[in-house]
Motif scaffolding. Structure first.
Motif, PDB file in Angstrom:
ATOM      1  N   VAL A 210      33.913 -74.346 -24.637  1.00 10.22           N
ATOM      2  CA  VAL A 210      34.241 -73.621 -23.408  1.00 10.22           C
ATOM      3  C   VAL A 210      34.351 -74.621 -22.262  1.00 10.22           C
ATOM      4  CG1 VAL A 210      33.067 -71.509 -24.080  1.00 10.22           C
ATOM      5  CG2 VAL A 210      31.808 -73.264 -22.846  1.00 10.22           C
ATOM      6  N   GLN A 211      34.959 -74.196 -21.184  1.00  9.76           N
ATOM      7  CA  GLN A 211      34.955 -75.019 -19.979  1.00  9.76           C
ATOM      8  C   GLN A 211      33.750 -74.618 -19.142  1.00  9.76           C
ATOM      9  OE1 GLN A 211      38.642 -75.396 -17.802  1.00  9.76           O
ATOM     10  NE2 GLN A 211      37.523 -75.525 -15.869  1.00  9.76           N
ATOM     11  N   LEU A 212      32.890 -75.588 -18.890  1.00 12.68           N
ATOM     12  CA  LEU A 212      31.678 -75.305 -18.108  1.00 12.68           C
ATOM     13  C   LEU A 212      31.952 -75.570 -16.631  1.00 12.68           C
ATOM     14  CD1 LEU A 212      28.964 -76.955 -20.363  1.00 12.68           C
ATOM     15  CD2 LEU A 212      29.214 -74.529 -19.887  1.00 12.68           C
ATOM     16  N   ASN A 213      31.789 -74.555 -15.821  1.00 11.61           N
ATOM     17  CA  ASN A 213      31.956 -74.717 -14.377  1.00 11.61           C
ATOM     18  C   ASN A 213      30.632 -74.412 -13.696  1.00 11.61           C
ATOM     19  OD1 ASN A 213      34.941 -74.804 -14.700  1.00 11.61           O
ATOM     20  ND2 ASN A 213      34.612 -72.663 -15.263  1.00 11.61           N
ATOM     21  N   THR A 214      30.509 -74.879 -12.465  1.00 13.40           N
ATOM     22  CA  THR A 214      29.352 -74.449 -11.680  1.00 13.40           C
ATOM     23  C   THR A 214      29.842 -73.856 -10.373  1.00 13.40           C
ATOM     24  OG1 THR A 214      29.137 -76.587 -10.613  1.00 13.40           O
ATOM     25  CG2 THR A 214      27.816 -76.231 -12.594  1.00 13.40           C
ATOM     26  N   ILE A 215      29.088 -72.928  -9.866  1.00 15.30           N
ATOM     27  CA  ILE A 215      29.400 -72.324  -8.564  1.00 15.30           C
ATOM     28  C   ILE A 215      28.080 -72.171  -7.836  1.00 15.30           C
ATOM     29  CG2 ILE A 215      29.263 -69.953  -9.456  1.00 15.30           C
ATOM     30  CD1 ILE A 215      31.647 -69.321  -7.584  1.00 15.30           C
ATOM     31  N   SER A 216      28.067 -72.563  -6.571  1.00 12.01           N
ATOM     32  CA  SER A 216      26.819 -72.386  -5.842  1.00 12.01           C
ATOM     33  C   SER A 216      27.086 -71.664  -4.542  1.00 12.01           C
ATOM     34  CB  SER A 216      26.140 -73.732  -5.582  1.00 12.01           C
ATOM     35  OG  SER A 216      27.052 -74.604  -4.985  1.00 12.01           O
ATOM     36  N   GLY A 217      26.151 -70.851  -4.163  1.00 16.02           N
ATOM     37  CA  GLY A 217      26.308 -70.056  -2.947  1.00 16.02           C
ATOM     38  C   GLY A 217      25.546 -68.770  -3.117  1.00 16.02           C
ATOM     39  N   LYS A 218      25.681 -67.930  -2.085  1.00 19.82           N
ATOM     40  CA  LYS A 218      24.971 -66.659  -2.123  1.00 19.82           C
ATOM     41  C   LYS A 218      25.748 -65.669  -2.983  1.00 19.82           C
ATOM     42  CE  LYS A 218      23.240 -67.421   2.512  1.00 19.82           C
ATOM     43  NZ  LYS A 218      23.510 -67.147   3.921  1.00 19.82           N
ATOM     44  N   HIS A 219      25.151 -64.515  -3.219  1.00 27.55           N
ATOM     45  CA  HIS A 219      25.866 -63.437  -3.869  1.00 27.55           C
ATOM     46  C   HIS A 219      27.134 -63.187  -3.079  1.00 27.55           C
ATOM     47  CE1 HIS A 219      26.452 -60.027  -6.403  1.00 27.55           C
ATOM     48  NE2 HIS A 219      26.492 -59.180  -5.400  1.00 27.55           N
ATOM     49  N   PRO A 220      28.308 -62.986  -3.626  1.00 26.76           N
ATOM     50  CA  PRO A 220      28.642 -62.705  -5.025  1.00 26.76           C
ATOM     51  C   PRO A 220      29.054 -63.939  -5.846  1.00 26.76           C
ATOM     52  CG  PRO A 220      30.500 -62.173  -3.634  1.00 26.76           C
ATOM     53  CD  PRO A 220      29.463 -62.759  -2.751  1.00 26.76           C
ATOM     54  N   ALA A 221      28.348 -65.047  -5.730  1.00 18.95           N
ATOM     55  CA  ALA A 221      28.716 -66.230  -6.505  1.00 18.95           C
ATOM     56  C   ALA A 221      28.652 -65.941  -8.002  1.00 18.95           C
ATOM     57  CB  ALA A 221      27.780 -67.381  -6.153  1.00 18.95           C
ATOM     58  N   GLY A 222      27.684 -65.099  -8.407  1.00 20.44           N
ATOM     59  CA  GLY A 222      27.529 -64.816  -9.825  1.00 20.44           C
ATOM     60  C   GLY A 222      28.513 -63.788 -10.355  1.00 20.44           C
ATOM     61  N   ASN A 223      29.248 -63.127  -9.445  1.00 23.93           N
ATOM     62  CA  ASN A 223      30.235 -62.145  -9.893  1.00 23.93           C
ATOM     63  C   ASN A 223      31.403 -62.857 -10.543  1.00 23.93           C
ATOM     64  OD1 ASN A 223      28.812 -60.014  -8.943  1.00 23.93           O
ATOM     65  ND2 ASN A 223      30.376 -59.313  -7.506  1.00 23.93           N
ATOM     66  N   VAL A 224      31.811 -62.340 -11.673  1.00 26.37           N
ATOM     67  CA  VAL A 224      32.867 -62.999 -12.405  1.00 26.37           C
ATOM     68  C   VAL A 224      34.176 -62.979 -11.603  1.00 26.37           C
ATOM     69  CG1 VAL A 224      33.573 -60.988 -13.750  1.00 26.37           C
ATOM     70  CG2 VAL A 224      33.683 -63.243 -14.766  1.00 26.37           C
ATOM     71  N   GLY A 225      34.343 -61.954 -10.773  1.00 28.73           N
ATOM     72  CA  GLY A 225      35.546 -61.868  -9.949  1.00 28.73           C
ATOM     73  C   GLY A 225      35.666 -63.038  -8.981  1.00 28.73           C
ATOM     74  N   THR A 226      34.560 -63.397  -8.369  1.00 31.93           N
ATOM     75  CA  THR A 226      34.546 -64.538  -7.455  1.00 31.93           C
ATOM     76  C   THR A 226      34.912 -65.810  -8.211  1.00 31.93           C
ATOM     77  OG1 THR A 226      32.650 -63.439  -6.476  1.00 31.93           O
ATOM     78  CG2 THR A 226      33.144 -65.629  -5.674  1.00 31.93           C
ATOM     79  N   GLN A 227      34.351 -65.941  -9.411  1.00 26.31           N
ATOM     80  CA  GLN A 227      34.588 -67.152 -10.194  1.00 26.31           C
ATOM     81  C   GLN A 227      36.047 -67.251 -10.622  1.00 26.31           C
ATOM     82  OE1 GLN A 227      31.617 -66.587 -13.213  1.00 26.31           O
ATOM     83  NE2 GLN A 227      29.937 -66.836 -11.782  1.00 26.31           N
ATOM     84  N   ILE A 228      36.609 -66.121 -11.034  1.00 30.03           N
ATOM     85  CA  ILE A 228      38.027 -66.132 -11.425  1.00 30.03           C
ATOM     86  C   ILE A 228      38.876 -66.569 -10.242  1.00 30.03           C
ATOM     87  CG2 ILE A 228      39.972 -64.709 -12.148  1.00 30.03           C
ATOM     88  CD1 ILE A 228      37.928 -62.853 -13.538  1.00 30.03           C
ATOM     89  N   HIS A 229      38.587 -65.995  -9.087  1.00 27.00           N
ATOM     90  CA  HIS A 229      39.401 -66.280  -7.907  1.00 27.00           C
ATOM     91  C   HIS A 229      39.411 -67.772  -7.572  1.00 27.00           C
ATOM     92  CE1 HIS A 229      41.320 -65.509  -4.043  1.00 27.00           C
ATOM     93  NE2 HIS A 229      40.466 -66.359  -3.511  1.00 27.00           N
ATOM     94  N   HIS A 230      38.263 -68.414  -7.768  1.00 30.77           N
ATOM     95  CA  HIS A 230      38.196 -69.825  -7.378  1.00 30.77           C
ATOM     96  C   HIS A 230      38.583 -70.777  -8.500  1.00 30.77           C
ATOM     97  CE1 HIS A 230      36.608 -69.377  -3.327  1.00 30.77           C
ATOM     98  NE2 HIS A 230      35.989 -68.309  -3.799  1.00 30.77           N
TER      99      HIS A 230
END
Lengths: 453, 408
Positions: A210-230
């Motif tokens: 898999v491709q491992l990404n990291t995201i940091s920040g407040k909620h909704p950082a853990g939402n998959v929608g936010t991750q897809i967008h970025h």
């Protein structure tokens, strides 16, 4: 190619009642339920009848319009009731468990040599497919579509959310097996996005293929929608599939053992719970034995899921299909006097993203919030407040207005394909005008589904 | 407060659907929600909601307006005394309490009339449309008296308020739907319908009937406007041709006095310090837009520098920073331009809206002697332009998304 993303926008709602990292085994539930209402827009067609005996893994019903999408029983026992609502709509299928957990099959499946079609076929016929969801529309994935990528979030950032690092600790094997299965489903990438603020558990860090990404920040950082967008935003005509991390491990377990074993860890949380902690519990289990002796006040709301997106259930209700937590908060159905608790009050008990209450200075305080809307619905007046909690390059207020006015063209242009109602949960929370934004977005998506998809 | 709660619960059924007094439900609801946050609970989706509501937001604006109101009262009292004595250089801090009392006597009736008339109209519309009182007017009702000259007759305020609430707001659908700022609509209405009571030299100080003959209560804006005409005058004294008009002006209205606010003008607008206290409250609570306030000021400065660069007469040579502290510029930038309903709604849009608004305000002020003060007209103009600004900002966002599709 892994990406690391930092978000500036967002909001962590600090609530009382975080689950302590202790896992208990809950008493085996007497009844379990599968609620067709958990699957948006899905119309069930029953396969079994009341009184019929089922095993764990027996198909109960399938989607009337996409008959390949099937739903299985998580427990063995007898179909106790098929509960219907208005217009004979099926609300839930109740199963009385026999406590023995007999499984439909018990032979491991090796995916390595399989083609995508074969894997898909197994997922569909076993009843695991509903775990795969698609964007746009945020519904069960249509098996006919080609997803350009699959996204799995390795953490949940919503209030009082369970800690996946804890939940999946030591389940590397199952999780990796699950990833191997789902990576067969796409020719694109499988993205696993971890929390950049803290180091993730080995289960996630050492995931392969898999491709491992990291995201940091407040909620909704853990939402998959936010991750897809970025990471890989959805354009019109494209599809992305998403899965919950724990569901990936469940899929893995099925392939490793052949058993439809839907035991999952959930967090029992909320300010009205005596000792918030984790439980191992069956999918769709009755929660009454979890809550027994745990609720500390009379007038409470039990939520399957988190406070932002969960569903209200009864105290003897059932865990929702996609939920990893039960939250219990006080009900707010009483008048609040203006000078003490209302809009003129000092507001030391109020949590607000605006700074109109002095509590914005208390950056560590945790709050016990109730379900009162704290005001009446109004027209949109305050601008810019939604943007502060919406880390997308999408104009939230304009999109919501387009959704309210059924402006299909406007919604398309403003990015409706990228969002799900849960992405707007924080917007709904902060809205000064108390508009039910998630509902409006859902209605907008329904319109798009009927007109454009 | 249990007894009040009991009363409400006792009478609730009468106003409920099917009850005897069903028609009056909006009125009942308005009063109960003033006293108690209603027992409304969330149904699904987000089960908890932010503590803030529109009432709280509006209350913050009113708190932010209090310094302007108090200073305005005192200032009105002071200049009433100035008009009576005919002495423009009356010491400001003398006879503090009697001035404050006299000022309160001038200003509070305006506030009462504005709220009374405005809320009545709102209630009538609420009853017709079956909704409880929406909070927008709580702020408008305070803003209207603060942007009136001290000498304005009460009936005019009443007429203007009715006009503003009906034409400015209710016909568009009420709070949150209006296109132009309600308070400024009231002022613009009087400005064009009764120009003699809203501009000129005589209206800015109350008590002119008692004033000594020949005394004029000209304001900084009025005096500056004369610089563009044939006969320049400052504080009622004609300036001879060739004399240093600008010097006379900065003597009459020193920068310190202009910031302090002890100069004549509309009730709430004169003191920059009071406005800035309000601005701090609005910014700390996050109710007012920082982008609009700052860009509005920068726009004004830019315009002022442009005038300086052109030069040629005393008004054009007036230092750019002076524009920010005289007239209604500070008040307009802080309380009027930031009205979230009528301003631009996008973040980028707010910056453009503020900057252009500030520029236009000074342009009207300086270049059009018929309108000594341009802030009101500039903000009204920008209110009308705001949707266009937003449209282009939204289009830019849409284009970004389309471009992503093409490059992908």
């Amino acid at each position: 190619m892994s990406k690391s993303i930092k978000l500036r926008k967002g909001l962590d709602i600090r609530l009382v009642g975080v689950a302590e990292k202790v896992k208990s085994e809950a008493a085996f539930p007497k009844t379990v339920s599968i609620k067709p209402t958990d699957f948006h827009q899905m119309i069930p067609k029953m396969v079994v009848k009341e009184g019929e005996a089922v095993k764990a893994g027996t198909i109960l019903f399938h989607d009337k319009y996409k008959s390949s999408v099937k739903f299985a029983s998580p427990a063995s026992g007898i179909i106790k009731a098929i509960v219907r609502g208005a217009k004979r709509r099926i609300l839930e299928v109740l199963i009385e468990t026999d406590g023995q957990q007999l499984y439909l099959s018990e032979s491991a499946i090796n995916v390595d040599e399989m083609s995508a079609e074969q894997v898909k076929e197994i997922l569909l016929s076993s009843g695991l497919w509903p775990f795969v969801r698609q964007r746009p529309l945020d519904i069960i994935a249509d098996p006919e579509n080609e997803p350009k990528a699959i996204f799995v979030s390795a953490f949940d950032s919503s209030p009082l959310a369970p800690d996946f690092d804890f939940v999946l600790h030591g389940k590397n094997h199952e999780f990796q097996a699950g990833l191997n299965v789902i990576s067969k489903l796409t020719t694109g990438t499988v993205h696993l996005t971890m929390n950049g603020k803290i180091g993730s558990d080995a289960t996630f860090k050492e995931a392969k293929g898999v491709q491992l990404n990291t995201i940091s920040g407040k909620h909704p950082a853990g939402n998959v929608g936010t991750q897809i967008h970025h990471i890989d935003p959805i354009n019109k005509g494209e599809f992305v599939w998403t899965l919950n991390a724990q569901d990936v491990a469940l899929i893995g377990r099925f392939f490793l053992t052949g058993k439809f074993d839907m035991r999952r860890s959930i967090a029992l949380t909320g300010s009205e719970i005596k000792s918030p902690q984790y439980f191992e519990i069956l999918q769709g289990a009755n929660v009454s034995n979890l809550l027994e002796g745990q609720i500390t006040s009379d007038n409470v709301r039990v939520i399957s899921g988190n406070v932002l997106t969960g569903d209200k259930i009864d105290q003897d209700g059932y865990l929702g299909f996609y939920h990893n937590q039960i939250t219990v908060i006080p009900e707010g159905d009483h008048l609040k006097f203006v000078m003490t608790k209302g809009w003129m009050g000092p507001g030391f008990d109020k949590f607000s993203n605006s700074r109109t209450f002095p509590t914005w200075m208390l950056t560590k305080k945790k709050f016990r919030l109730d379900t009162n809307t704290n005001g009446e619905e109004r027209a949109f007046v305050v601008t810019g407040e939604l943007d502060k909690v919406f880390p997308f390059d999408i104009l939230p207020m304009q999109l919501v207005k387009a959704a309210i006015t059924d402006d299909i063209d406007g919604m398309e242009k403003l990015g409706i394909y990228e969002v799900a109602p849960e992405d707007f949960a924080l917007c709904e929370y902060v809205c000064t005008s108390k508009i039910d934004i998630q509902d409006k977005i859902r209605e907008g998506l329904d319109l798009i589904a009927s007109e454009c998809m | 407060m249990k007894f009040l709660e009991k009363i409400i619960h006792k009478h609730e059924p009468k106003f409920a659907k099917g009850g005897k007094l069903e028609k009056w439900n909006p009125l009942f609801e308005s009063f109960t929600t003033l006293a108690f946050t209603p027992a409304h609970v969330t149904k699904k989706g987000s089960h908890i909601r932010d503590g803030v509501d529109l009432k709280r937001t509006m209350m913050m604006v009113i708190i932010a307006l209090i310094p302007c109101l108090l200073f305005g009262m005192y200032n009105a009292g002071h200049f009433e005394m100035v008009a009576e004595t005919g002495n423009r250089s009356l010491p400001f801090m003398d006879m503090f309490w009697s001035k404050l009392g006299a000022g309160a006597f001038i200003v509070l009736p305006l506030v009462v009339v504005s709220y009374g008339v405005g809320l009545t109209v709102e209630f009538i519309f609420g009853l017709i449309n079956g909704h409880s009182l929406h909070e927008g007017f709580l702020v408008s009702g305070m803003l209207i008296p603060l942007i009136m000259p001290a000498d304005v007759p009460l009936w005019m305020v009443a007429v203007a308020t009715v006009f503003a609430v009906v034409i400015g707001k209710e016909i568009f659908g009420g709070t949150g739907m209006n296109i132009v700022n309600v308070a400024l609509t009231a002022r613009a209405f009087l400005f064009f319908a009764y120009p003699t009571s809203m501009s000129g030299d005589t209206v800015w100080m109350a008590g002119k009937e008692k004033a000594v003959d020949g005394f004029t209560g000209s304001t900084a804006m009025g005096d500056l406007a004369t610089f563009m005409g044939d006969k320049a005058s400052v504080g009622g004294q004609a300036i001879a041709d060739g004399a240093d008009a600008l010097g006379a002006f900065t003597h009459e209205y020193s920068i310190l006095e202009s910031i302090m606010g002890n100069i004549p003008g509309s009730i709430g607008e004169t003191s920059v310090i009071a406005c800035l206290i309000g601005a701090v409250i609005l910014l700390i609570t996050g109710v007012g837009s920082f982008r609009i306030m700052v860009s509005f000021a920068l726009g004004g400065l830019a315009s002022g520098f442009l005038m300086n660069a052109i030069g040629g007469n005393a008004y054009l040579d007036l230092p750019a920073y002076y524009h920010l502290v005289i007239g209604g510029f500070a008040f307009g930038a802080i309380f009027m331009a930031t009205d979230p309903v009528t301003a631009a709604q996008t973040a980028t849009g707010k910056i453009i809206y503020g900057f252009v608004g500030g520029m236009v305000a000074i342009l009207i002020r300086v270049l059009n002697p018929a309108y000594p003060e341009g802030v009101m007209l500039a903000i009204l103009f920008m209110n009308v332009m705001a949707p266009i600004i937003d449209h282009y900002v939204v289009e830019a966002n849409v284009k970004r998304r389309l471009k992503r599709l093409k490059t992908a």
